[in-house]
Enzyme design. Structure first.
Site: not given
Lengths: 198, 198
Positions: A11-13
């Site tokens: 979910g973290s880029t």
């Protein structure tokens, strides 16, 4: 015991860069890595820390920065990827389960590839079942275990542990009691480990 | 013409690292740097982007990260420094004036030293007048010119230019049309310059 704990959230880029390059870096350096999925969104909401949503200028830069750095690492990327993803907790429950069962890193890389190279959001179909099938897991059986009260509680407990360590974003690296935030701090974390012979 | 434009605000914490190390890096690399002060706070407020105020966990990390990186560069620092500073616009009006008159870089380094090594906020007494005296400038005369409508308007125009370039934080580096944000992207900016022969 792991020398460096790698705290990440699917979910973290920026975690994409670390997920793709970390295994080779760790092997080249002879470092044991603990892969620790947690729910970064829960911490960010509690801390009123939303780095990109509602900030179009910063978001545009973030994609360009990731694109440049991925190219520098030789990592493929078709950006921007869909963001934010809807089912962050589920995506990371599967990761936590997979790390317990021995297929976690393969899943995390497979789901990030589909998200950042094929434009399919992680944590939902078709990305989630296809990633599981790709690594030889049965999607229905995995999802049943990943949504069990035990795994839900385990991810929440890891998120609490992350918060107690001072973690406020992902990816983060913890070496002893020292916290490093961001893919671009991986080398600082390794340098810290070397200098302090941890 | 400058090869890299260094957009900074006195008031930005990570800009301290760049302000202290940039002249030596630029000389070693043979790169012409344009020092471009602007009002980062005005842009951040307009973009609802407040990276540290109200975020104690992230702020604590920021100071520790700057402390570690300053040590790595061999730059002295007594942290945390007073933050945020009250008179960001004035501090940067003086910088803009000084860069026009040829003493800008000396002032920026002197005022950051007092802020990050002696704990005196930039943009106010005793830091501001003492920094000016240290570099051979008369504080009253400088302040009269720095608060003139011409210099106030010039800083606002630079801030508009920064916003048009996509700048949302400080320090930022612009190479051609390419934007790099953060002291930790200085080497990326230099690499970009070399690869594109700008």
């Amino acid at each position: 015991m792991a020398s460096i704990n790698f705290w990440f959230s699917i979910g973290s880029t920026y975690s994409y860069l670390t997920v793709m390059r970390l295994p080779a870096v760790a092997e080249a350096q002879g470092i044991e890595i603990g892969w620790r999925p947690f729910d970064v969104r829960r911490i960010m909401k509690a801390q009123n820390n939303t780095p990109f949503v509602g900030k179009p200028e910063k978001t545009a830069y973030m994609w360009r920065d990731i694109e440049r750095r991925a190219a520098g690492y030789g990592i493929e990327a078709a950006l921007p990827a869909p963001y934010p993803i809807a089912n962050l907790a589920l995506a990371n429950q599967v990761a936590l389960l997979g790390l317990r069962e021995g297929w976690g890193v393969d899943y995390v890389q497979a789901t990030y590839r589909r998200w950042f190279q094929d434009g399919q959001p992680a944590g939902e179909a078709p990305n989630l079942p296809d990633s599981l099938r790709e690594i030889g897991q049965d999607p229905d059986a995995v999802l049943a275990r990943a949504e069990s009260p035990e795994i839900v509680a385990a991810l929440e407990a890891e998120t609490e542990t992350a918060r107690d360590l001072g973690i406020f974003g992902a990816p983060s690296f913890v070496v002893g009691h020292e916290l490093f935030w961001g893919d671009d701090r991986l080398e600082d974390a390794i340098g810290w480990l070397r200098r302090h012979r941890l």
